[in-house]
Motif scaffolding. Sequence first.
Motif, PDB file in Angstrom:
ATOM      1  N   ASP A  96       0.795  -1.372  -0.024  1.00 61.61           N
ATOM      2  CA  ASP A  96       0.087   0.071   0.018  1.00 61.61           C
ATOM      3  C   ASP A  96       1.044   1.181   0.157  1.00 61.61           C
ATOM      4  O   ASP A  96       0.598   2.139  -0.637  1.00 61.61           O
ATOM      5  N   ALA A  97       2.090   1.189   0.753  1.00 61.07           N
ATOM      6  CA  ALA A  97       2.718   2.353   0.909  1.00 61.07           C
ATOM      7  C   ALA A  97       3.490   2.675  -0.538  1.00 61.07           C
ATOM      8  O   ALA A  97       3.494   3.856  -1.096  1.00 61.07           O
ATOM      9  N   ASN A 133       1.135   3.938  -2.972  1.00 64.95           N
ATOM     10  CA  ASN A 133       0.784   5.635  -2.528  1.00 64.95           C
ATOM     11  C   ASN A 133       1.568   6.404  -3.172  1.00 64.95           C
ATOM     12  O   ASN A 133       1.594   7.419  -3.803  1.00 64.95           O
ATOM     13  N   VAL A 142       1.275   6.776  -6.910  1.00 66.48           N
ATOM     14  CA  VAL A 142       0.197   7.759  -7.212  1.00 66.48           C
ATOM     15  C   VAL A 142       0.576   9.046  -6.957  1.00 66.48           C
ATOM     16  O   VAL A 142       0.299   9.978  -7.672  1.00 66.48           O
ATOM     17  N   TYR A 143       1.496   9.374  -5.730  1.00 68.22           N
ATOM     18  CA  TYR A 143       1.470  10.926  -5.721  1.00 68.22           C
ATOM     19  C   TYR A 143       2.630  11.505  -6.685  1.00 68.22           C
ATOM     20  O   TYR A 143       2.398  12.512  -7.156  1.00 68.22           O
ATOM     21  N   GLU A 178      -6.636   3.707  -9.370  1.00 61.69           N
ATOM     22  CA  GLU A 178      -5.924   4.820  -9.200  1.00 61.69           C
ATOM     23  C   GLU A 178      -5.425   5.631 -10.620  1.00 61.69           C
ATOM     24  O   GLU A 178      -5.175   6.667 -10.609  1.00 61.69           O
ATOM     25  N   SER A 229       5.449   7.884   7.908  1.00 59.31           N
ATOM     26  CA  SER A 229       5.001   7.124   6.614  1.00 59.31           C
ATOM     27  C   SER A 229       6.663   7.219   5.885  1.00 59.31           C
ATOM     28  O   SER A 229       7.253   6.090   5.264  1.00 59.31           O
TER      29      SER A 229
END
Length: 391
Positions: free
Chosen positions: A73-74, A77, A80-81, A138, A251
């Motif tokens: 998941d990290a 993410n 995506v960013y 996403e 994070s």
Amino acid sequence: MPGKVAKIGTFSDWVGLFEQWRKDIGVNTEEMQAFKFETLYGQVEEGDIQFGHYKGRPKWETVRQIPTQNMRDALLNMIVYQGDTEFASVEQQRYLLESAPSDYDRRSLIRIMIEEMRHGWQMCALLIEHFGQTGKVEAQKMLERRAFENRRLLNAFNEEVDNWMDLFAYTDFVDRDGKFQLQMLKYSAFAPLGRSMSYMLREEAFHMGCGDTGLRRVVEAGLVPVWLIQKYLNKWISESYDLFGTDHSSSAHWAYVWGIKGRYDEPKNQHDPDLDDINDYNRKLYHDEVAGLIERFNKALKPGQSRLYAPDVRFNRTIGRWANQKFHPQTGEPLDEKSYEQQIGEWLPSAEDKKLLLEIIANEKGWISSRAAARDPLATIGEPRKSAINI
Ligand SMILES: [Fe+2]
Ligand SMILES: [Fe+2]
């Protein structure tokens, strides 16, 4: 609540959405249509994981090899960013082609926009090829958010970039944050992400180069007052500090421990990181690099003119330990609310400053010095550049 269902089954379905997005935001010049977008993978940095808990084990080629769901998941993410910033920057820059100071600058901006689109494309390819249904959703959402609707994920990418001074400061400093992020992801334990970075870094070097030479040309021309240039530096550099993330970020801590994202100077740095403060460590390296570049601008100023500076890392911050506190941009001195409010107009561009700048740009042909004998940026697109990392 049921999650969003992706409209897309394959990468070529996503390409259809990408074509639609380009039409929607109006970036379809002839030169852009002629470009063939590709997913490009370079060499991966070393075969083994270079840092963190899994150091020394082979890098992961597939998401299934990643030990835990939290780690997957990290990683998702992070991709995506990164992708979100790429498409956002094209949205922010889309109206500037018409006001380019020269044909060279216009063609440079076309190249920058093409390359940012390719970066977004690359991130979406990773999401679709490796992250199943969630990745597809996403990748689709990436083309649905809009900078000009304030829906991009990070503040700086919803800001208006509405003139060429803004653009040069943006590409010198915000794209430079991009270089830092890409460099940190280059060391990732997820090999396809690490492999994506070498071409992206090479392309990013061109963007920073345009911004940096653009600002130098403005300084050299001497028609935009130094105090006005400083306000634009303050604006975009302080926004860029925020892009490194909060201090004491858990994070960032876990991204390091899990091997997903390294420090900017990872292979050279032999010391263990302060896991509690990784973002701020990278932010300081960024500050130092920017301060060095600004010293170079100062060499183009005439004797007696006030000197340009990199704003203090505490100035105008909206996240982290200095968020919403009041500091002097040059000295870093803490200020009370009242004296800060009295002076903030001297440090950040106001509506009148913008008006003045637009008047100078419209009326003074020589507001920017011309670029000496540069090669056509679109003819050299995709060519290797020697100094991809250090510009
Ligand atoms: Fe980019
Ligand atoms: Fe860029």
